[in-house]
Design an enzyme around this catalytic site. Structure first.
Site, PDB file in Angstrom:
ATOM      1  N   HIS A 110      -7.870  -9.379 -27.351  1.00 19.52           N
ATOM      2  CA  HIS A 110      -7.563 -10.811 -27.222  1.00 19.52           C
ATOM      3  C   HIS A 110      -6.706 -11.372 -28.362  1.00 19.52           C
ATOM      4  O   HIS A 110      -6.964 -12.456 -28.889  1.00 19.52           O
ATOM      5  CB  HIS A 110      -8.860 -11.616 -27.121  1.00 19.52           C
ATOM      6  CG  HIS A 110      -9.582 -11.484 -25.808  1.00 19.52           C
ATOM      7  ND1 HIS A 110      -8.986 -11.052 -24.653  1.00 19.52           N
ATOM      8  CD2 HIS A 110     -10.898 -11.758 -25.473  1.00 19.52           C
ATOM      9  CE1 HIS A 110      -9.887 -11.057 -23.660  1.00 19.52           C
ATOM     10  NE2 HIS A 110     -11.031 -11.473 -24.123  1.00 19.52           N
ATOM     11  N   HIS A 184      -9.900 -18.567 -20.736  1.00 16.87           N
ATOM     12  CA  HIS A 184     -11.234 -17.998 -20.855  1.00 16.87           C
ATOM     13  C   HIS A 184     -12.367 -18.999 -20.632  1.00 16.87           C
ATOM     14  O   HIS A 184     -13.374 -18.960 -21.369  1.00 16.87           O
ATOM     15  CB  HIS A 184     -11.363 -17.338 -22.235  1.00 16.87           C
ATOM     16  CG  HIS A 184     -12.218 -16.113 -22.260  1.00 16.87           C
ATOM     17  ND1 HIS A 184     -13.591 -16.167 -22.123  1.00 16.87           N
ATOM     18  CD2 HIS A 184     -11.906 -14.803 -22.401  1.00 16.87           C
ATOM     19  CE1 HIS A 184     -14.076 -14.944 -22.203  1.00 16.87           C
ATOM     20  NE2 HIS A 184     -13.072 -14.092 -22.364  1.00 16.87           N
ATOM     21  N   GLU A 322     -10.394 -14.035 -15.347  1.00 18.14           N
ATOM     22  CA  GLU A 322      -9.264 -14.141 -16.275  1.00 18.14           C
ATOM     23  C   GLU A 322      -8.022 -13.482 -15.678  1.00 18.14           C
ATOM     24  O   GLU A 322      -7.903 -12.249 -15.691  1.00 18.14           O
ATOM     25  CB  GLU A 322      -9.609 -13.432 -17.589  1.00 18.14           C
ATOM     26  CG  GLU A 322     -10.940 -13.839 -18.185  1.00 18.14           C
ATOM     27  CD  GLU A 322     -11.441 -12.826 -19.226  1.00 18.14           C
ATOM     28  OE1 GLU A 322     -10.618 -12.258 -19.965  1.00 18.14           O
ATOM     29  OE2 GLU A 322     -12.651 -12.591 -19.288  1.00 18.14           O
TER      30      GLU A 322
HETATM   31  C1  BGC Z   1     -13.729  -9.366 -22.535  1.00 22.64           C
HETATM   32  C2  BGC Z   1     -15.084  -8.964 -23.019  1.00 22.64           C
HETATM   33  C3  BGC Z   1     -15.393  -9.721 -24.270  1.00 22.64           C
HETATM   34  C4  BGC Z   1     -15.282 -11.192 -23.987  1.00 22.64           C
HETATM   35  C5  BGC Z   1     -15.383 -11.958 -25.267  1.00 22.64           C
HETATM   36  C6  BGC Z   1     -13.782 -10.813 -22.214  1.00 22.64           C
HETATM   37  O1  BGC Z   1     -12.560 -11.260 -21.747  1.00 22.64           O
HETATM   38  O2  BGC Z   1     -13.303  -8.609 -21.430  1.00 22.64           O
HETATM   39  O3  BGC Z   1     -15.165  -7.583 -23.267  1.00 22.64           O
HETATM   40  O4  BGC Z   1     -16.678  -9.396 -24.747  1.00 22.64           O
HETATM   41  O5  BGC Z   1     -14.067 -11.520 -23.411  1.00 22.64           O
HETATM   42  O6  BGC Z   1     -16.254 -12.944 -25.225  1.00 22.64           O
END
Ligand code: BGC
Length: 357
Positions: A110, A184, A322
């Protein structure tokens, strides 16, 4: 309603460096409301009616900026420069190797430790727009979190009278780079933060998921969803098979997988629907992206107190849908390329539409 009345603002808190963070609320003709803060470009609330017309907040979030600064779970944030994982944090562009921060060992997740979800975006309210909307601008400097190129990025959130929250993101760069933006928000359509999301009926228009290794990096193989817990081609309760004995599910500690959407590349299409049979709330996601990560909040662990409540968010009290490019796309020539070059414009559109059934 004139445009001014459709957007309200309140002080939400102050950054450690003194910058004031305001909360912007977009209102539509049906009483639907969406809260956005420039910190992380985060969606902090979405209030939509249930079958009886009673508004409920369907996204997880916090009452105060301090909690947004502390949490590490991307609550409501715009995620980038590259959403999801990059194996080993390795990025090669024009034979130059870049090492991105390893913030989820052994991989990069991310956008790094201080990705776009931890930046203060500049908020602007455009003068001429049909619907209430807010533009968020961010300048990501060359080599920020290890990525080459000065990137100018803008995300526009708009709310229509059809109860659609639309996100459009545009970006340009002055050096070859990679980009993969997602959003998110953690959804719980019951509007009740202590309720598990197991009874939500989910539908995903995908015949395959991306198979991953134990670090959740794609192996390059597609896995057909037939007779697997990943078959959401016909609506299915999220909880029905979440505990199944399946290697991919166990690797994710629940659903945390990228679905390869069936729609043609780049075509803005219905990708998923989620329905809560008790409240009657229905959400549809449209996107032009080829991938959709389903994450069932497997790692929420009661650390964070829910807004307006004494409840702490626990595992599986939300789901994220997402839209994105495939994870690790920079290292997989067979996946759609995430490369953005000078002179090109990155442009992507996704919409969450709400209704009742
Ligand atoms: C990911 C997860 C991660 C989370 C973070 C998601 O988009 O795929 O693996 O733990 O985001 O909060």
């Amino acid at each position: 309603m004139d445009l001014q009345k459709k957007i309200s603002k309140h002080d939400f808190g102050t950054m450690p460096d003194g910058r004031i963070i305001e909360k912007f609320t977009l209102h539509n003709a049906n009483g639907m409301e969406v809260d956005i803060i420039p910190y992380g470009g985060s969606i902090t609330g979405i209030r939509v009616p249930d079958r009886q017309g009673v508004l409920g907040d369907v996204v997880l979030g916090f009452d105060d900026l301090a909690t947004y600064l502390r949490h590490d779970a991307y609550f409501g944030a715009i995620v980038g420069r590259f959403a999801n994982r990059i194996g080993g944090g390795k990025l090669v562009l024009d034979a130059v190797q870049y090492q991105l921060p390893i913030n989820l060992p052994p991989n990069h997740l991310h956008g790094g430790k201080l990705g776009f979800g931890r930046k203060v975006w500049e908020a602007k309210i455009p003068f001429h727009s049909e619907n209430p909307c807010i533009e968020l601008h961010y300048h990501s400097r060359d080599m920020e979190e290890g990525y080459p190129g000065n990137l100018e990025i803008k995300t526009t959130y708009s709310l229509t009278d059809e109860n659609e929250l639309e996100m459009v993101t545009e970006a340009t760069t002055d050096k070859k780079t990679v980009i993969n933006i997602t959003y998110h928000p953690y959804f719980n359509l019951t509007g009740k933060p202590d309720q598990l999301i197991f009874n939500h009926e989910l539908e995903i228009f995908a015949t395959h998921i991306l198979e991953t290794d134990e670090g959740m990096i794609p192996t390059g193989k597609l896995r057909h969803v037939e007779q697997t817990p990943f078959d959401f081609r016909i609506p299915k309760r999220i909880g029905l098979e979440i505990g199944a004995d399946d290697i991919d599910l166990q690797q994710g500690n629940g659903y945390d997988h990228c679905f390869a959407l069936d729609h043609p590349d780049g075509q803005f299409s219905l990708a998923a629907t989620a329905y809560d049979p008790v409240s009657g709330r229905l959400m549809e996601l449209f996107t032009d992206k080829p991938g959709l990560q389903l994450y069932t909040a497997n790692w929420l662990n009661h650390s964070w107190q829910a807004k307006g409540s004494d409840v702490r968010y626990g595992p599986r009290t939300a789901f994220c849908l997402e839209p994105q490019l495939y994870p690790d796309a920079p290292n997989r020539p067979e996946f759609k390329s995430p490369v953005l070059s000078p002179g090109e414009v990155y442009l992507t559109r996704s919409t969450f539409r709400f209704g009742v059934k």
